[in-house]
Enzyme design. Structure first.
Site, PDB file in Angstrom:
ATOM      1  N   HIS A   1       0.843  -1.200   0.000  1.00 10.79           N
ATOM      2  CA  HIS A   1       0.000   0.000   0.000  1.00 10.79           C
ATOM      3  C   HIS A   1       0.879   1.252   0.000  1.00 10.79           C
ATOM      4  CE1 HIS A   1       1.242  -0.253   4.177  1.00 10.79           C
ATOM      5  NE2 HIS A   1       0.862   1.015   4.340  1.00 10.79           N
TER       6      HIS A   1
ATOM      7  N   ASP B   1       0.677   5.111   1.910  1.00 10.58           N
ATOM      8  CA  ASP B   1      -0.080   5.752   2.993  1.00 10.58           C
ATOM      9  C   ASP B   1      -1.009   6.853   2.470  1.00 10.58           C
ATOM     10  OD1 ASP B   1       1.274   4.162   4.824  1.00 10.58           O
ATOM     11  OD2 ASP B   1       2.864   5.645   5.150  1.00 10.58           O
TER      12      ASP B   1
HETATM   13  C1  SIN Z   1       5.904  -0.805   9.094  1.00  7.77           C
HETATM   14  O1  SIN Z   1       5.409  -1.111  10.184  1.00  7.77           O
HETATM   15  O2  SIN Z   1       7.028  -1.197   8.779  1.00  7.77           O
HETATM   16  C2  SIN Z   1       5.168   0.067   8.138  1.00  7.77           C
HETATM   17  C3  SIN Z   1       3.829   0.454   8.648  1.00  7.77           C
HETATM   18  C4  SIN Z   1       3.125   1.395   7.688  1.00  7.77           C
HETATM   19  O3  SIN Z   1       3.332   2.606   7.793  1.00  7.77           O
HETATM   20  O4  SIN Z   1       2.404   0.943   6.821  1.00  7.77           O
END
Ligand code: SIN
Length: 289
Positions: free
Chosen positions: A118, A120
């Site tokens: 994804h 953000d």
């Molecule tokens: C992560 O926990 O490494 C990424 C989490 C996120 O911002 O999607």
């Protein structure tokens, strides 16, 4: 690997980059990611250091700073050098700071944030320019909890010119409710239409702007057509390892990634161990074709 992909990779890997004078930059792969050294983010940066960090970010899309000892205010101050921070309603987040997203997993967790490919916040009208995750605790088992990051410029360039042109005429809906499927969702989640191919506002490079975390459908196609096309694009990211780098966290590492041209995937392979981090998100602008 097909010839189109090889050509695109060859071109990116051969890009000439000026040397750095005020920080050190070690690429993680020729395509995406770099480890940055010679800088203490808890201290004010010189103009030269800031300029080089920004250049390293634009060239590599994901930059990793190790052994940083930051308070929340110092973390936010570093984020604010790149723009205003996104604030979320406190009732929708873990913790009590609207600008700080807590990323936490432990033996009680039944899911973790970001466990699919994804980008953000793409359901926002003006999605974020970047995110800075500061991981303080990594799994006690000593391994696991890495994050994968994929280069979406290259994903686009790996498609045939005919497909690229077709995608360039399309728009897609990004729906903030998708990550909440099966859970009690907060009210007023955003839902926005963006071009499928957008231009990076700082570099002018085209990039593929759909992701399985938020994109529900392509507006100009029938439901079935949209699903097939989106699945093909989502699968490309999942199945082409050359698109991505893998960041292995150590405690007190801060990673800053460019949400305008990357996707990421948190790997939850350390249950029932714990991992803890805090993320700030920097506001961006409305994506343009
Ligand atoms: C992560 O926990 O490494 C990424 C989490 C996120 O911002 O999607």
């Amino acid at each position: 690997m097909d010839q189109l992909a090889l050509k695109a990779i060859e071109r990116i890997a051969a890009e000439r980059r000026a040397p750095y004078q005020h920080i050190t930059v070690e690429r993680i792969t020729p395509i995406i990611g770099a480890e940055i050294g010679g800088v203490d983010l808890s201290q004010p940066l010189s103009d030269e250091q800031f300029t080089e960090i920004r250049r390293a970010f634009l060239e590599n899309h994901v930059v990793v700073f190790r052994d940083q000892h930051l308070t929340v205010d110092e973390h936010k101050a570093f984020g604010r050098l790149f723009g205003e921070l996104r604030a979320l309603p406190v009732e929708d987040i873990d913790g009590d700071d609207p600008e700080l997203v807590v990323i936490r997993a432990n033996a009680q967790s039944r899911y973790v944030a970001g466990e699919t490919w994804h980008t953000d916040g793409t359901a926002d009208l003006a999605p974020s320019m970047g995110s800075m995750l500061y991981v303080k605790e990594t799994p006690a088992i000593g391994t696991g909890g890495d994050t994968l990051f994929a280069n979406m410029h290259l994903a686009l360039e790996m498609l045939s010119p005919t497909m690229q042109q077709f995608l360039g005429e399309l728009t897609a809906i990004h729906d903030g409710a998708i990550p909440w499927k099966g859970y009690e969702a907060p009210a007023n989640l955003p839902k926005t239409e963006h071009p499928v191919v957008v231009r990076h506002p700082d570099t002018g490079r085209q990039t593929l702007f759909v992701n399985s975390g938020f994109t529900s459908h392509i507006v100009q196609l029938s439901g079935g057509e949209s699903q097939v096309l989106l699945n093909m694009l989502f699968d490309l990211v999942a199945r082409e390892p050359v698109l991505s780098c893998r960041v292995r966290w150590s405690p007190n590492t801060l990673v800053f990634w460019d949400n305008r041209c990357t996707q990421h995937h948190a790997v939850w392979d350390y249950f029932p161990h714990s991992r803890y981090g805090e993320r700030v998100t920097i506001l961006g602008t409305q994506p343009k074709a």
